[in-house]
Design an enzyme around this catalytic site. Structure first.
Site, PDB file in Angstrom:
ATOM      1  N   ASN A   1      54.233   2.381  82.364  1.00 13.30           N
ATOM      2  CA  ASN A   1      55.627   2.138  82.747  1.00 13.30           C
ATOM      3  C   ASN A   1      55.785   2.229  84.269  1.00 13.30           C
ATOM      4  O   ASN A   1      56.486   1.416  84.893  1.00 13.30           O
ATOM      5  CB  ASN A   1      56.560   3.136  82.059  1.00 13.30           C
ATOM      6  CG  ASN A   1      56.620   2.894  80.550  1.00 13.30           C
ATOM      7  OD1 ASN A   1      56.095   1.901  80.055  1.00 13.30           O
ATOM      8  ND2 ASN A   1      57.253   3.794  79.818  1.00 13.30           N
TER       9      ASN A   1
ATOM     10  N   SER B   1      55.807   1.550  74.039  1.00 14.76           N
ATOM     11  CA  SER B   1      55.437   1.407  72.621  1.00 14.76           C
ATOM     12  C   SER B   1      54.880   0.014  72.345  1.00 14.76           C
ATOM     13  O   SER B   1      53.935  -0.148  71.563  1.00 14.76           O
ATOM     14  CB  SER B   1      56.641   1.692  71.728  1.00 14.76           C
ATOM     15  OG  SER B   1      57.722   0.871  72.091  1.00 14.76           O
TER      16      SER B   1
ATOM     17  N   LYS C   1      69.567   0.809  74.240  1.00 12.46           N
ATOM     18  CA  LYS C   1      68.125   1.038  74.087  1.00 12.46           C
ATOM     19  C   LYS C   1      67.400  -0.302  74.041  1.00 12.46           C
ATOM     20  O   LYS C   1      66.321  -0.451  74.626  1.00 12.46           O
ATOM     21  CB  LYS C   1      67.854   1.863  72.821  1.00 12.46           C
ATOM     22  CG  LYS C   1      66.379   2.162  72.596  1.00 12.46           C
ATOM     23  CD  LYS C   1      66.151   3.579  72.111  1.00 12.46           C
ATOM     24  CE  LYS C   1      64.675   3.960  72.142  1.00 12.46           C
ATOM     25  NZ  LYS C   1      63.944   3.518  70.952  1.00 12.46           N
TER      26      LYS C   1
ATOM     27  N   GLY D   1      58.791   8.844  59.649  1.00 17.77           N
ATOM     28  CA  GLY D   1      59.038   9.275  58.278  1.00 17.77           C
ATOM     29  C   GLY D   1      58.418  10.647  58.028  1.00 17.77           C
ATOM     30  O   GLY D   1      59.047  11.535  57.442  1.00 17.77           O
TER      31      GLY D   1
ATOM     32  N   GLY E   1      58.395   5.472  53.689  1.00 15.79           N
ATOM     33  CA  GLY E   1      57.399   5.273  54.739  1.00 15.79           C
ATOM     34  C   GLY E   1      56.875   6.609  55.239  1.00 15.79           C
ATOM     35  O   GLY E   1      57.635   7.406  55.789  1.00 15.79           O
ATOM     36  N   ALA E   2      55.566   6.851  55.007  1.00 14.19           N
ATOM     37  CA  ALA E   2      54.949   8.086  55.500  1.00 14.19           C
ATOM     38  C   ALA E   2      54.239   7.798  56.808  1.00 14.19           C
ATOM     39  O   ALA E   2      53.103   8.210  57.035  1.00 14.19           O
ATOM     40  CB  ALA E   2      53.968   8.627  54.460  1.00 14.19           C
TER      41      ALA E   2
HETATM   42  P1  NAD Z   1      54.997   3.552  61.411  1.00 13.22           P
HETATM   43  O1  NAD Z   1      54.355   2.213  61.358  1.00 13.22           O
HETATM   44  O2  NAD Z   1      54.228   4.725  61.917  1.00 13.22           O
HETATM   45  O3  NAD Z   1      55.512   3.951  59.957  1.00 13.22           O
HETATM   46  C1  NAD Z   1      56.056   3.035  59.057  1.00 13.22           C
HETATM   47  C2  NAD Z   1      55.530   3.411  57.688  1.00 13.22           C
HETATM   48  O4  NAD Z   1      56.273   2.702  56.698  1.00 13.22           O
HETATM   49  C3  NAD Z   1      54.059   3.012  57.490  1.00 13.22           C
HETATM   50  O5  NAD Z   1      53.364   4.119  56.953  1.00 13.22           O
HETATM   51  C4  NAD Z   1      54.125   1.879  56.461  1.00 13.22           C
HETATM   52  O6  NAD Z   1      52.999   1.825  55.616  1.00 13.22           O
HETATM   53  C5  NAD Z   1      55.373   2.296  55.700  1.00 13.22           C
HETATM   54  N1  NAD Z   1      55.967   1.216  54.920  1.00 13.22           N
HETATM   55  C6  NAD Z   1      56.305  -0.028  55.315  1.00 13.22           C
HETATM   56  N2  NAD Z   1      56.821  -0.739  54.310  1.00 13.22           N
HETATM   57  C7  NAD Z   1      56.814   0.097  53.235  1.00 13.22           C
HETATM   58  C8  NAD Z   1      57.195  -0.059  51.873  1.00 13.22           C
HETATM   59  N3  NAD Z   1      57.692  -1.204  51.405  1.00 13.22           N
HETATM   60  N4  NAD Z   1      57.047   1.004  51.037  1.00 13.22           N
HETATM   61  C9  NAD Z   1      56.541   2.164  51.481  1.00 13.22           C
HETATM   62  N5  NAD Z   1      56.137   2.372  52.755  1.00 13.22           N
HETATM   63  C10 NAD Z   1      56.275   1.346  53.618  1.00 13.22           C
HETATM   64  O7  NAD Z   1      56.345   3.361  62.233  1.00 13.22           O
HETATM   65  P2  NAD Z   1      57.117   4.436  63.128  1.00 13.22           P
HETATM   66  O8  NAD Z   1      56.404   4.618  64.414  1.00 13.22           O
HETATM   67  O9  NAD Z   1      57.448   5.639  62.310  1.00 13.22           O
HETATM   68  O10 NAD Z   1      58.440   3.600  63.473  1.00 13.22           O
HETATM   69  C11 NAD Z   1      59.488   3.387  62.558  1.00 13.22           C
HETATM   70  C12 NAD Z   1      60.651   2.811  63.359  1.00 13.22           C
HETATM   71  O11 NAD Z   1      61.093   3.815  64.284  1.00 13.22           O
HETATM   72  C13 NAD Z   1      60.274   1.587  64.206  1.00 13.22           C
HETATM   73  O12 NAD Z   1      61.321   0.677  64.247  1.00 13.22           O
HETATM   74  C14 NAD Z   1      60.022   2.191  65.585  1.00 13.22           C
HETATM   75  O13 NAD Z   1      60.240   1.286  66.653  1.00 13.22           O
HETATM   76  C15 NAD Z   1      61.061   3.300  65.609  1.00 13.22           C
HETATM   77  N6  NAD Z   1      60.729   4.408  66.535  1.00 13.22           N
HETATM   78  C16 NAD Z   1      59.512   5.008  66.480  1.00 13.22           C
HETATM   79  C17 NAD Z   1      59.249   6.068  67.335  1.00 13.22           C
HETATM   80  C18 NAD Z   1      57.931   6.798  67.302  1.00 13.22           C
HETATM   81  O14 NAD Z   1      57.699   7.661  68.150  1.00 13.22           O
HETATM   82  N7  NAD Z   1      57.040   6.533  66.378  1.00 13.22           N
HETATM   83  C19 NAD Z   1      60.225   6.495  68.244  1.00 13.22           C
HETATM   84  C20 NAD Z   1      61.472   5.858  68.259  1.00 13.22           C
HETATM   85  C21 NAD Z   1      61.705   4.806  67.390  1.00 13.22           C
HETATM   86  O1  KPL Z   2      61.470   3.356  74.396  1.00 15.50           O
HETATM   87  C1  KPL Z   2      60.560   3.080  75.156  1.00 15.50           C
HETATM   88  C2  KPL Z   2      59.364   2.429  74.571  1.00 15.50           C
HETATM   89  O2  KPL Z   2      58.264   2.564  75.090  1.00 15.50           O
HETATM   90  O3  KPL Z   2      59.546   1.784  73.523  1.00 15.50           O
HETATM   91  C3  KPL Z   2      60.698   3.349  76.634  1.00 15.50           C
HETATM   92  C4  KPL Z   2      59.947   4.606  76.985  1.00 15.50           C
HETATM   93  C5  KPL Z   2      62.171   3.553  76.980  1.00 15.50           C
HETATM   94  C6  KPL Z   2      60.219   2.205  77.448  1.00 15.50           C
HETATM   95  O4  KPL Z   2      60.976   1.061  77.195  1.00 15.50           O
END
Ligand code: NAD
Ligand code: KPL
Length: 306
Positions: A203, A253, A185, A14, A9-10
């Site tokens: 929030n 989010s 979380k 990722g 996943g890019a």
């Molecule tokens: P995102 O949607 O930006 O990235 C996911 C990527 O995976 C997409 O590019 C998608 O095309 C790719 N993908 C999905 N299935 C695929 C497959 N079969 N083969 C290849 N690529 C594939 O998601 P994200 O924001 O990076 O979040 C990932 C996880 O991390 C989620 O569960 C999210 O809640 C958690 N998270 C994200 C953040 C954040 O700041 N982005 C912070 C904390 C937690």
């Molecule tokens: O993790 C969060 C989100 O937005 O997903 C916080 C900032 C804790 C709010 O629930």
């Protein structure tokens, strides 16, 4: 020779992980969805750009699709919770007998589903408070410094890959209590995210709905106790209020997912909590009502409710 990291996943996280691993000169391969995405990436110069403190730097990272034949020793699964099972299923035949697989998904439920598919690999669950988003394809902005907790529910021994995280400057800690972290979380997300969607607010706007927040925290604390997670329930309400204040100007989010018409991870957050309440015979009428309201709201926007 250093073991190669495969990053599935890019997307936001990722790309954030792949660039930091590449910056530390570790071998990294991105796994992209299909040959069209691979061609687009190669046309971009096979580089991922990390923007940190407004400074952009492009890192060369090789990419491939799931049907590549290279064996996988280290896999970071960096897709959404609802994408993880299918994504890992494609890669299962490539995982070596000693493979480590980091599951970076928010919420709970997807990790067990993935682990059941790949019993021959070691699944490491992760909980991340780092923040990142894609400014465009192949360009990620590091939006919020945070931390990553990693653990293995069936083996407290830290794997060798934590040295790579250290060398890459990825803030992390190996913990024997990863489930407590994930439940905590999840509870924070359940108390904050759905209400920001339903009240259409940042929030900080939840300070005007203090009773609703307090009631949800009380039910979540009971539920955590029934689920064998009393440590995750400690001072939950106080922490929820602290997070609301510390992130008052932010949109959650889930709010952002709804705003942009994206599928949410509801089934792995509030949906998981409500299902656990039913399973444990734990009364949670306000959580169940919240789930009903949120589901109706998502449906009214034409969004998936699972
Ligand atoms: P995102 O949607 O930006 O990235 C996911 C990527 O995976 C997409 O590019 C998608 O095309 C790719 N993908 C999905 N299935 C695929 C497959 N079969 N083969 C290849 N690529 C594939 O998601 P994200 O924001 O990076 O979040 C990932 C996880 O991390 C989620 O569960 C999210 O809640 C958690 N998270 C994200 C953040 C954040 O700041 N982005 C912070 C904390 C937690
Ligand atoms: O993790 C969060 C989100 O937005 O997903 C916080 C900032 C804790 C709010 O629930």
């Amino acid at each position: 020779m250093a073991a190669t990291w495969h990053v599935l996943g890019a997307g936001s996280l990722g790309s954030l992980w792949a660039t930091r691993l590449a910056r530390a000169n570790l071998p990294v391969r991105l796994i992209l969805r299909n040959t069209d995405r691979l061609a687009a990436y190669q046309a971009n110069g096979s580089c991922v750009t990390l923007v940190e403190n407004d400074i952009a730097h492009a890192y060369p990272v090789e990419a491939q699709t799931a049907d590549h034949r290279q064996p996988i020793e280290r896999l970071l699964v960096a897709c959404k919770a609802y994408e993880a099972e299918q994504a890992v299923a494609q890669l299962a035949p490539r995982l070596t007998a000693q493979a480590d697989v980091i599951l970076l998904q928010n919420g709970l439920g997807s990790q067990d589903a993935v682990a059941a598919q790949i019993p021959h690999a070691r699944c490491l669950f992760a909980s991340s408070t780092e923040g990142a988003f894609l400014e465009s394809d192949w360009r990620v902005r590091f939006a919020g410094h945070g931390f990553n907790w990693l653990g293995d529910v069936s083996d407290p021994t830290a794997p060798a890959l934590v040295q790579d995280l250290h060398d890459s400057g990825i803030p992390h800690e190996w913990t024997p209590d990863i489930l407590t972290r994930l439940w905590r979380k999840l509870a924070l997300n359940c108390a904050i995210n759905p209400l920001t969607v339903l009240h259409d607010c940042r929030n900080g706007g939840l300070l005007e709905h203090a009773c609703e927040v307090a009631t949800l925290c009380a039910e979540l604390s009971d539920l955590l106790g029934r689920c064998g997670q009393p440590a995750a329930a400690q001072e939950l309400h106080a922490e929820v209020l602290r997070v609301i204040q510390a992130t008052a100007a932010n949109y959650s989010s889930m709010y952002q997912d709804v705003l942009h018409g994206r599928r949410t991870e509801i089934s792995y957050l509030l949906g998981y909590a409500c299902a656990a309440a039913v399973r444990h015979g734990c009364p949670a009428p306000h959580l169940q009502h919240l789930q009903t309201r949120l589901t109706a709201h998502l449906a009214s926007k034409g969004l998936r409710t699972d």
